[in-house]
Design an enzyme around this catalytic site. Structure first.
Site, PDB file in Angstrom:
ATOM      1  N   ASP A   8       0.886  -1.167   0.000  1.00  0.00           N
ATOM      2  CA  ASP A   8       0.000   0.000   0.000  1.00  0.00           C
ATOM      3  C   ASP A   8       0.922   1.213   0.000  1.00  0.00           C
ATOM      4  OD1 ASP A   8       0.930   0.270   2.583  1.00  0.00           O
ATOM      5  OD2 ASP A   8      -1.039   0.322   3.539  1.00  0.00           O
ATOM      6  N   HIS A   9       0.377   2.402   0.260  1.00  0.00           N
ATOM      7  CA  HIS A   9       1.222   3.609   0.236  1.00  0.00           C
ATOM      8  C   HIS A   9       2.322   3.550   1.298  1.00  0.00           C
ATOM      9  CE1 HIS A   9      -2.171   4.188   2.946  1.00  0.00           C
ATOM     10  NE2 HIS A   9      -1.400   4.997   3.660  1.00  0.00           N
ATOM     11  N   CYS A  65       3.020  -3.362   3.889  1.00  0.00           N
ATOM     12  CA  CYS A  65       2.210  -2.204   4.297  1.00  0.00           C
ATOM     13  C   CYS A  65       2.954  -1.553   5.459  1.00  0.00           C
ATOM     14  CB  CYS A  65       0.767  -2.594   4.620  1.00  0.00           C
ATOM     15  SG  CYS A  65       0.509  -3.570   6.116  1.00  0.00           S
ATOM     16  N   GLY A  66       2.288  -0.688   6.215  1.00  0.00           N
ATOM     17  CA  GLY A  66       2.985  -0.008   7.291  1.00  0.00           C
ATOM     18  C   GLY A  66       3.556  -1.001   8.295  1.00  0.00           C
ATOM     19  N   THR A  67       2.702  -1.910   8.737  1.00  0.00           N
ATOM     20  CA  THR A  67       3.120  -2.893   9.742  1.00  0.00           C
ATOM     21  C   THR A  67       3.330  -4.290   9.166  1.00  0.00           C
ATOM     22  OG1 THR A  67       0.792  -3.359  10.135  1.00  0.00           O
ATOM     23  CG2 THR A  67       1.828  -1.733  11.588  1.00  0.00           C
ATOM     24  N   GLY A  68       2.728  -4.557   8.029  1.00  0.00           N
ATOM     25  CA  GLY A  68       2.701  -5.928   7.497  1.00  0.00           C
ATOM     26  C   GLY A  68       1.498  -6.706   8.010  1.00  0.00           C
ATOM     27  N   GLY A  70      -2.153  -5.704   8.378  1.00  0.00           N
ATOM     28  CA  GLY A  70      -3.438  -5.674   7.669  1.00  0.00           C
ATOM     29  C   GLY A  70      -3.374  -6.354   6.314  1.00  0.00           C
ATOM     30  N   HIS A  98       7.532 -24.666   9.883  1.00  0.00           N
ATOM     31  CA  HIS A  98       6.408 -25.227  10.635  1.00  0.00           C
ATOM     32  C   HIS A  98       5.061 -24.994   9.960  1.00  0.00           C
ATOM     33  CE1 HIS A  98       8.495 -25.420  14.850  1.00  0.00           C
ATOM     34  NE2 HIS A  98       9.318 -25.768  13.866  1.00  0.00           N
ATOM     35  N   ARG A 109       7.300   0.420   7.576  1.00  0.00           N
ATOM     36  CA  ARG A 109       7.510   1.546   8.494  1.00  0.00           C
ATOM     37  C   ARG A 109       8.385   1.202   9.688  1.00  0.00           C
ATOM     38  NH1 ARG A 109       1.401   4.095   8.475  1.00  0.00           N
ATOM     39  NH2 ARG A 109       1.718   5.524   6.738  1.00  0.00           N
ATOM     40  N   ARG A 132       5.804 -33.920  11.475  1.00  0.00           N
ATOM     41  CA  ARG A 132       4.695 -33.656  12.396  1.00  0.00           C
ATOM     42  C   ARG A 132       3.905 -32.411  12.015  1.00  0.00           C
ATOM     43  NH1 ARG A 132       9.220 -31.405  14.720  1.00  0.00           N
ATOM     44  NH2 ARG A 132       8.969 -29.472  15.930  1.00  0.00           N
ATOM     45  N   HIS A 133       4.505 -31.546  11.200  1.00  0.00           N
ATOM     46  CA  HIS A 133       3.824 -30.300  10.820  1.00  0.00           C
ATOM     47  C   HIS A 133       2.807 -30.509   9.694  1.00  0.00           C
ATOM     48  CE1 HIS A 133       6.644 -28.269  13.378  1.00  0.00           C
ATOM     49  NE2 HIS A 133       7.654 -28.790  12.698  1.00  0.00           N
ATOM     50  N   ARG A 136      -0.812 -30.810  10.851  1.00  0.00           N
ATOM     51  CA  ARG A 136      -1.274 -29.560  11.469  1.00  0.00           C
ATOM     52  C   ARG A 136      -1.631 -28.535  10.408  1.00  0.00           C
ATOM     53  NH1 ARG A 136       3.726 -29.793  15.744  1.00  0.00           N
ATOM     54  NH2 ARG A 136       2.877 -31.491  17.002  1.00  0.00           N
TER      55      ARG A 136
HETATM   56  C1  RB5 Z   1      -1.736   2.694   6.683  1.00  0.00           C
HETATM   57  O1  RB5 Z   1      -1.729   3.873   7.436  1.00  0.00           O
HETATM   58  C2  RB5 Z   1      -1.582   1.482   7.596  1.00  0.00           C
HETATM   59  O2  RB5 Z   1      -2.727   1.326   8.390  1.00  0.00           O
HETATM   60  C3  RB5 Z   1      -1.333   0.238   6.784  1.00  0.00           C
HETATM   61  O3  RB5 Z   1      -0.232   0.414   5.986  1.00  0.00           O
HETATM   62  C4  RB5 Z   1      -1.054  -1.026   7.570  1.00  0.00           C
HETATM   63  O4  RB5 Z   1      -0.046  -0.835   8.512  1.00  0.00           O
HETATM   64  C5  RB5 Z   1      -2.213  -1.725   8.125  1.00  0.00           C
HETATM   65  O5  RB5 Z   1      -2.131  -2.825   8.677  1.00  0.00           O
END
Ligand code: RB5
Length: 157
Positions: A8-9, A65-68, A70, A98, A109, A132-133, A136
């Site tokens: 994303d952005h 994405c920002g955190t990976g 969402g 696993h 970010r 074993r995996h 699962r």
């Molecule tokens: C965008 O601001 C942010 O919410 C998105 O990149 C991501 O981190 C969501 O999980």
């Protein structure tokens, strides 16, 4: 390996360098967008990559994405996809050994480009350990029981 990538952005700045890095390692990279860093919705791009993985058109998906979080959560909704947000090399190894993860969610970010490159190296070179995996992962992927996969009829949103 044929790999689809998208962001994303918030992940856009790392998308091109990571795609170039993967190409330089001999991979065939399919860029699923976006084309600019204009604000956008990560589900639109996570879903594109996930569908390519689920259909077998690509072997793995890389999402930023920002955190990976969402974008991986979105991809994991597509049947056949096992998507995980990953911030360390050790977890990249374990999600392959696993869980046989086929899509990775990276943070643009909070994790540096160099660290994400190392994470990707491990994600792409580590084999599923099987043994074993195997059962699962099969249980995780079953689609006949909505308790395991799919949305129960009374699920409130
Ligand atoms: C965008 O601001 C942010 O919410 C998105 O990149 C991501 O981190 C969501 O999980």
């Amino acid at each position: 390996m044929r790999i689809a990538i998208a962001s994303d952005h918030a992940g856009f700045l790392q998308k091109a360098p990571l795609a170039e890095y993967l190409s330089s390692q001999g991979h065939e990279v399919v860029d699923c967008g976006p084309a600019t860093d204009a604000r956008c919705d990560y589900p639109d791009f996570g879903d594109k990559v996930a569908r390519l993985v689920a259909s077998g058109e690509v072997e793995r998906g890389v999402l930023i994405c920002g955190t990976g979080l969402g974008i991986a959560m979105t991809a994991d909704k597509v049947p056949g996809v096992r998507a995980v947000p990953i911030q360390t090399v050790e977890f990249a190894r374990l999600c392959r050994e696993h869980n046989n993860a086929n899509v990775i969610g990276l943070s643009g970010r909070f994790v540096s480009l160099m660290d994400n490159q190392a994470i990707l190296d491990t994600f792409l070179t580590t084999e599923f350990a099987g043994g074993r995996h195997t059962d699962r992962v099969a249980k995780m992927m079953r689609e006949d029981d909505p308790g395991f996969a799919g949305v129960p009829a009374d699920f409130g949103m």
